[in-house]
Design a protein around this motif. Structure first.
Motif, PDB file in Angstrom:
ATOM      1  N   LEU A 161      68.688  32.193  74.333  1.00 36.52           N
ATOM      2  CA  LEU A 161      68.073  30.866  74.393  1.00 36.52           C
ATOM      3  C   LEU A 161      69.028  29.779  73.925  1.00 36.52           C
ATOM      4  O   LEU A 161      69.045  28.673  74.472  1.00 36.52           O
ATOM      5  N   GLU A 162      69.817  30.080  72.878  1.00 34.12           N
ATOM      6  CA  GLU A 162      70.781  29.091  72.390  1.00 34.12           C
ATOM      7  C   GLU A 162      71.873  28.806  73.407  1.00 34.12           C
ATOM      8  O   GLU A 162      72.474  27.728  73.398  1.00 34.12           O
ATOM      9  N   ALA A 163      72.132  29.761  74.280  1.00 37.31           N
ATOM     10  CA  ALA A 163      73.130  29.547  75.331  1.00 37.31           C
ATOM     11  C   ALA A 163      72.551  28.793  76.516  1.00 37.31           C
ATOM     12  O   ALA A 163      73.251  28.612  77.533  1.00 37.31           O
ATOM     13  N   GLY A 164      71.292  28.371  76.439  1.00 39.53           N
ATOM     14  CA  GLY A 164      70.662  27.625  77.525  1.00 39.53           C
ATOM     15  C   GLY A 164      70.178  28.505  78.651  1.00 39.53           C
ATOM     16  O   GLY A 164      69.999  28.017  79.777  1.00 39.53           O
ATOM     17  N   LEU A 165      69.968  29.787  78.389  1.00 33.30           N
ATOM     18  CA  LEU A 165      69.530  30.729  79.422  1.00 33.30           C
ATOM     19  C   LEU A 165      68.077  31.113  79.224  1.00 33.30           C
ATOM     20  O   LEU A 165      67.683  32.249  79.451  1.00 33.30           O
ATOM     21  N   ASP A 166      67.242  30.129  78.791  1.00 35.38           N
ATOM     22  CA  ASP A 166      65.839  30.452  78.577  1.00 35.38           C
ATOM     23  C   ASP A 166      65.133  30.774  79.884  1.00 35.38           C
ATOM     24  O   ASP A 166      64.167  31.540  79.910  1.00 35.38           O
ATOM     25  N   HIS A 167      65.610  30.212  81.012  1.00 35.60           N
ATOM     26  CA  HIS A 167      64.995  30.504  82.303  1.00 35.60           C
ATOM     27  C   HIS A 167      65.324  31.926  82.784  1.00 35.60           C
ATOM     28  O   HIS A 167      64.774  32.374  83.796  1.00 35.60           O
ATOM     29  N   ILE A 168      66.229  32.599  82.083  1.00 39.21           N
ATOM     30  CA  ILE A 168      66.564  33.992  82.424  1.00 39.21           C
ATOM     31  C   ILE A 168      65.925  34.968  81.435  1.00 39.21           C
ATOM     32  O   ILE A 168      65.311  35.958  81.825  1.00 39.21           O
ATOM     33  N   GLU A 191      49.780  39.786  87.524  1.00 34.15           N
ATOM     34  CA  GLU A 191      49.659  38.380  87.925  1.00 34.15           C
ATOM     35  C   GLU A 191      49.980  37.440  86.771  1.00 34.15           C
ATOM     36  O   GLU A 191      50.646  36.419  86.948  1.00 34.15           O
ATOM     37  N   ALA A 192      49.527  37.774  85.564  1.00 28.52           N
ATOM     38  CA  ALA A 192      49.745  36.884  84.429  1.00 28.52           C
ATOM     39  C   ALA A 192      51.205  36.902  83.970  1.00 28.52           C
ATOM     40  O   ALA A 192      51.697  35.888  83.452  1.00 28.52           O
ATOM     41  N   LEU A 193      51.897  38.012  84.166  1.00 30.25           N
ATOM     42  CA  LEU A 193      53.273  38.140  83.691  1.00 30.25           C
ATOM     43  C   LEU A 193      54.263  38.238  84.849  1.00 30.25           C
ATOM     44  O   LEU A 193      55.306  38.874  84.734  1.00 30.25           O
ATOM     45  N   ASP A 194      53.922  37.596  85.945  1.00 32.97           N
ATOM     46  CA  ASP A 194      54.837  37.606  87.100  1.00 32.97           C
ATOM     47  C   ASP A 194      56.133  36.880  86.717  1.00 32.97           C
ATOM     48  O   ASP A 194      56.099  35.712  86.284  1.00 32.97           O
ATOM     49  N   PRO A 195      57.292  37.523  86.828  1.00 34.42           N
ATOM     50  CA  PRO A 195      58.537  36.905  86.349  1.00 34.42           C
ATOM     51  C   PRO A 195      58.916  35.637  87.119  1.00 34.42           C
ATOM     52  O   PRO A 195      59.457  34.692  86.535  1.00 34.42           O
ATOM     53  N   GLU A 196      58.619  35.594  88.422  1.00 31.57           N
ATOM     54  CA  GLU A 196      58.968  34.410  89.186  1.00 31.57           C
ATOM     55  C   GLU A 196      58.144  33.210  88.733  1.00 31.57           C
ATOM     56  O   GLU A 196      58.657  32.094  88.594  1.00 31.57           O
ATOM     57  N   MET A 197      56.840  33.443  88.517  1.00 38.09           N
ATOM     58  CA  MET A 197      55.992  32.359  88.027  1.00 38.09           C
ATOM     59  C   MET A 197      56.436  31.889  86.641  1.00 38.09           C
ATOM     60  O   MET A 197      56.496  30.683  86.365  1.00 38.09           O
ATOM     61  N   VAL A 198      56.785  32.845  85.749  1.00 40.26           N
ATOM     62  CA  VAL A 198      57.236  32.476  84.412  1.00 40.26           C
ATOM     63  C   VAL A 198      58.533  31.690  84.498  1.00 40.26           C
ATOM     64  O   VAL A 198      58.733  30.712  83.763  1.00 40.26           O
ATOM     65  N   ARG A 199      59.421  32.084  85.405  1.00 42.47           N
ATOM     66  CA  ARG A 199      60.703  31.362  85.526  1.00 42.47           C
ATOM     67  C   ARG A 199      60.485  29.932  86.004  1.00 42.47           C
ATOM     68  O   ARG A 199      61.125  28.983  85.516  1.00 42.47           O
ATOM     69  N   GLN A 200      59.550  29.736  86.947  1.00 43.25           N
ATOM     70  CA  GLN A 200      59.263  28.384  87.410  1.00 43.25           C
ATOM     71  C   GLN A 200      58.641  27.546  86.301  1.00 43.25           C
ATOM     72  O   GLN A 200      58.953  26.356  86.154  1.00 43.25           O
ATOM     73  N   GLN A 201      57.775  28.151  85.510  1.00 44.26           N
ATOM     74  CA  GLN A 201      57.177  27.410  84.406  1.00 44.26           C
ATOM     75  C   GLN A 201      58.238  26.984  83.385  1.00 44.26           C
ATOM     76  O   GLN A 201      58.192  25.875  82.839  1.00 44.26           O
ATOM     77  N   VAL A 202      59.195  27.869  83.104  1.00 43.70           N
ATOM     78  CA  VAL A 202      60.250  27.524  82.152  1.00 43.70           C
ATOM     79  C   VAL A 202      61.111  26.397  82.711  1.00 43.70           C
ATOM     80  O   VAL A 202      61.462  25.440  81.993  1.00 43.70           O
ATOM     81  N   GLN A 203      61.449  26.462  83.976  1.00 44.12           N
ATOM     82  CA  GLN A 203      62.272  25.412  84.580  1.00 44.12           C
ATOM     83  C   GLN A 203      61.542  24.079  84.636  1.00 44.12           C
ATOM     84  O   GLN A 203      62.156  23.021  84.453  1.00 44.12           O
ATOM     85  N   GLY A 215      59.272  23.180  82.504  1.00 46.72           N
ATOM     86  CA  GLY A 215      58.890  22.776  81.156  1.00 46.72           C
ATOM     87  C   GLY A 215      57.425  22.939  80.865  1.00 46.72           C
ATOM     88  O   GLY A 215      56.920  22.383  79.874  1.00 46.72           O
ATOM     89  N   SER A 216      56.709  23.681  81.727  1.00 46.01           N
ATOM     90  CA  SER A 216      55.280  23.875  81.523  1.00 46.01           C
ATOM     91  C   SER A 216      54.948  25.217  80.875  1.00 46.01           C
ATOM     92  O   SER A 216      53.754  25.547  80.715  1.00 46.01           O
TER      93      SER A 216
END
Length: 917
Positions: free
Chosen positions: A535-542, A571-583, A585-586
């Motif tokens: 996260l400190e390296a700015g890779l929170d979306h990964i 459905e709740a832990l879909d990685p693509e959906m989580v990645r979009q939410q992180v990008q 900011g939601s």
């Protein structure tokens, strides 16, 4: 006879005599033998001469004379012989009469031997008596010389003393003459208004003055310390009169401790070091003597030999103390010094006895308190599932309070780390025993009811999916997969091949959940560190989608496919959906945590309810650490599911374990040849062939023949037992799944050799039989880590035997060297090398036994063999090692037997080529 030689005729005998003389000889007597005188040459000559004389002189006259002479000679000879016979017969008669008159004693051969032995004994005793008399005379002579010499020395000392007294008398007289004022002295004889002073002694130099002042100061300090201690009126009689609480309060006062410390200091009973903690412990130990003698019922929980010995040592210590601090006024300096030496010896004996008693008593108390803690936990496990909550509410606070008190006391006695280990083990054993008595539904994961029944082929796939934590059809971005692999690298869920391998070796094998729980904080901290770095390296979306996908796959693997719960998790832990939410900011950590707090109680086993409730009720302030905690709990959940499913699919896995492991090994090789296994086999062949050459007597026997079984066992034992730590290159490909097992075995055997060396050296120093069993001491040393000081190991030996200072120093030096090598994972000391060789030879002999008779003989003689080698305390542990290696060998050769045959043939071909060349 006439002068002219004529024979007169008047010499004829009377007729009756002539008839007797001249009668026929053959009629008178028979011819004698060849030895007869008549057949001798002289007789014939005399006969011829007689006849010739008779014929010459014309008749029987000359014959008569010769016969007469011969007859007279014969008669005289016979008389002489008869006289000799009569004399001999008289001697025989007299001797017979004497023998008849003497008392008759009938002796046998044994009696003659006994008589001879008695005579020999008397001769030997006479010789010993003579030697002793000579030795006594010599000793008397030496004693007399010594007495004379001492008398001379005494006389000389007496003369010197008399001379000194005479000199002192002269000095005294001179002093009195110089000091006394004469009767006629006047005021004018005074000098400056002062009288003449007498003789004043002065030190010769500053060193002598300093020594005198120091001695005076020490005596003053000792008298003051003794006076202050006696003012306390601390005696056994006063302690017996007071209550236990009053005595405890008295002994805990600061002034009592300080005065006692001063007394022990001036009596040289404290160590010279500046360690105040050790001095305080010594003072408390000394004050305990008053409790032991005054209030024994509160101190001892039993009346054994050890307690009686401790009471006797305490009584002796106080007796020597009173004799030292209140000496007789008539006692000499040597007697005072002897009293101080006796006090020091009594204090040392009491300290050793007290340490041994305290160690045993502490072990007893620790064991009881651990059992009490486990019993409280068992009570809580019984009442915590009360549906109405009334019983659980009543018991919860009381049980926790009592457990807190017990744990606090345990930490004081055993230390924090050991306390937690003991409590975890006791609680685990208690719950396991309870679970065996109860149906398995209590520990069954709540999702197991949804899992379908697996057949043999699907069981292996099920294990693969659970242990890997991922679905076969799952795909995603390369970055997310890389981050997810990094997370899984720290996971403690093993590969399916390891699960099947361990289950084949031990049919009751389970994944060690307790070991994981013990490392709970460490694992959570490592996972949180990895997340923070990403996260400190700015890779929170990964990283956030990666951990969401990893959790989703782990939970999906324990759920039945297509069920609503699995669909909801995916459905709740879909990685693509989580990645979009992180990008965008939601993404909300709180919503993620709320979802996990709602789903985990439905999936986990009842045993994890407390862990899951802790996530929701006591969340971490750091969201990253909370993520790591959730990840840890999910892995525990998967571990529980895997253990539960292993119980049902274990029979199917065992049926296919050999084929599955063979196929997995082929896949791992990927068409290459196991070179490390080949090199390992070559080294084993070389060592196996070298053994008969070292023992030529057995080189021709059938047991000395090198077989593939012996080569394999030689290599297996070399992997498990060595003088150094295990290297990665030493493990052949066929045994790579057992690398952790071999590392553990080497560590255990190194610890075994270390403790055996210490015990063997202690037995030799104390002149004890090396085959004597010190099982309790060995068990206590086994619990001590290598980081412990040598004094901790020495104290274990001291708890059994009192060590003289020289012996203690030698043992401490030996233990220091042994521990320094053990900490480095080496065994370079000669004693450790010898013990390791004996262990290796014994294990190899038992594993290489070709028949059941050899195996039985090797196992039954294990106690004698290991006992003679100085390891009687570890016969059971070494037997367990043999059993474990035997199971590993069976499973390994079943799975990789074809490879071993090919490698053995290849090595044999290489040897044949080398021999032919």
């Amino acid at each position: 006879m006439s002068s002219d030689g004529d024979v007169p005729g008047n010499f004829l005998p009377p007729p009756h005599i002539a008839a007797r003389i001249y009668k026929n000889r053959s009629y008178h007597r028979k011819s004698s033998g060849a030895s007869s005188r008549r057949n001798s040459m002289t007789s014939h000559q005399s006969g011829r001469s007689g006849r010739s004389a008779l014929s010459a002189h014309g008749g029987p006259q000359s014959t008569h004379v010769a016969q007469y002479l011969r007859r007279a000679s014969i008669i005289e000879t016979r008389k002489a012989k008869a006289a000799d016979r009569n004399a001999h017969a008289e001697k025989v008669r007299l001797r017979a009469a004497l023998n008849k008159a003497a008392p008759r004693v009938t002796t046998t051969d044994s009696e003659e031997k006994a008589l001879a032995a008695q005579q020999a004994r008397e001769r030997y005793l006479a010789q010993v008596k003579a030697n002793c008399a000579a030795e006594v005379r010599r000793s008397k002579k030496v004693a007399e010389e010594q007495r004379e010499r001492r008398a001379a020395e005494h006389l000389k000392l007496k003369e010197d003393m008399e001379e000194r007294h005479a000199q002192a008398e002269r000095r005294r007289a001179l002093h009195e003459q110089s000091v006394r004022r004469p009767r006629t002295a006047t005021q004018s004889e005074q000098v400056d208004g002062k009288k003449k002073c007498g003789y004043i002694w002065r030190p010769r130099n500053e060193l002598e003055a300093v020594i005198i002042l120091q001695n005076v100061w020490r005596r003053s300090r000792q008298r003051r310390a003794v006076r202050d201690f006696l003012q306390l009126e601390l005696t056994v009689a006063n302690v017996e009169k007071a209550t236990f609480e009053e005595v405890g309060e008295l002994l805990s006062r600061d002034d009592v401790i300080q005065r006692t410390k001063s007394l022990l200091g001036v009596l040289h009973l404290l160590n010279d070091s500046d360690d105040s903690t050790q001095d305080a412990a010594t003072v408390r130990m000394f004050l305990t003597t008053f409790l032991i003698l005054g209030q024994p019922t509160y101190i001892f929980n039993k009346d054994g030999e050890q307690e009686k010995d401790l009471v006797a040592k305490a009584q002796e210590l106080l007796t020597q103390l009173n004799r030292t601090i209140e000496p007789d006024s008539s006692a000499s300096t040597s007697e005072a010094a002897s009293s101080s030496s006796d006090l020091s010896e009594a204090f040392s004996d009491f300290r050793s006895a007290f340490s041994a008693w305290r160690s045993d008593d502490s072990s007893f108390m620790i064991k009881n308190m651990v059992a009490q803690f486990a019993e409280l936990d068992a009570i809580w496990q019984t009442v915590k599932n009360d549906t109405r909550g009334e019983v659980a509410a009543d018991y919860k606070e009381g049980i926790r309070y009592n457990q807190t008190l017990v744990m606090a006391r345990l930490k004081k006695l055993a230390g924090p780390e050991r306390t937690m280990k003991l409590i975890r083990d006791a609680v685990r054993r208690s719950r396991k025993a309870k679970a065996q008595k109860q149906p398995m539904v209590d520990s069954k994961p709540r999702v197991a009811s949804e899992a379908p029944t697996a057949e043999t082929a699907s069981s292996l796939a099920r294990v693969d999916s659970i242990s890997s934590g991922q679905d076969v059809e799952a795909q995603g971005p390369e970055e997310i997969i890389s981050a997810k692999q990094t997370l899984q690298s720290s996971s403690f869920i093993p590969d399916s091949r390891i699960v099947v391998h361990e289950l084949a070796i031990n049919k009751e094998w389970k994944l060690d959940v307790g070991q994981r729980e013990a490392r709970r904080d460490e694992i959570i901290q490592n996972t949180a560190t990895q997340l923070k770095l990403g996260l400190e390296a700015g890779l929170d979306h990964i990283w956030i989608p990666a951990i969401a996908e990893s959790i989703s796959q782990k939970l999906s693997s324990v759920l039945a496919p297509g069920k609503p719960t699995q669909v909801m998790v995916q459905e709740a832990l879909d990685p693509e959906m989580v990645r979009q939410q992180v990008q965008n900011g939601s993404f909300s950590y709180q919503r993620f945590f709320d979802f996990m707090n709602s789903i985990l109680p439905k999936l986990c086993a009842p045993v994890r309810d407390e862990e899951v409730k802790g996530l929701a009720q006591h969340p971490s302030d750091d969201p990253v650490k909370q993520l790591a905690r959730i990840y840890f709990v999910v892995e525990l959940l998967v571990l529980d599911v895997l253990n539960f499913q292993l119980e049902s699919i274990a029979p199917q896995l065992l049926q296919e374990s050999t084929g599955y492991e063979s196929r997995a090994f082929e896949k791992r090789l990927g068409g290459s040849f196991p070179d490390k296994t080949l090199q390992w086999w070559r080294q084993s062949v070389s060592k196996a062939e070298e053994a008969p050459r070292r023992n030529p007597e057995n080189s021709q026997s059938g047991t000395a023949r090198v077989t593939p079984t012996k080569v394999y066992m030689q290599g297996l034992v070399d992997l498990a037992i060595s003088e150094s730590a295990l290297e990665e290159d030493e493990i052949p490909e066929t045994l790579e799944l057992d690398e952790s097992r071999f590392s553990r075995l080497r560590s255990d055997i190194l610890r075994l050799a270390t403790i055996s060396s210490i015990l063997l050296n202690a037995k030799n120093l104390l002149r004890r039989d090396t085959r004597s069993l010190w099982k309790a001491e060995a068990a206590r040393m086994w619990e001590l880590p290598y980081s412990s000081s040598p004094a901790a190991f020495v104290s274990v030996v001291e708890s059994r035997y009192a060590l003289p200072p020289t012996t203690k120093q030698q043992l401490t030096t030996f233990i220091t060297r042994i521990l320094s090598e053990a900490r480095e994972g080496q065994a370079n000391h000669p004693v450790m090398k010898v013990i390791l060789r004996k262990i290796k030879s014994h294990v190899l002999t038992r594993l290489s036994a070709a028949s059941s008779d050899e195996r039985i003989r090797a196992s039954t003689t294990a106690t004698e063999v290991l006992g003679s080698g100085g390891m009687p305390e570890f016969v059971g542990r070494i037997g367990d090692i043999v059993q474990e290696l035997s199971r590993v060998a069976d499973v390994d050769r079943q799975a990789h037997g074809e490879w071993y045959d090919r490698i053995s043939a290849k090595v044999a071909e290489e040897q044949a080529v080398a021999t032919a060349g």
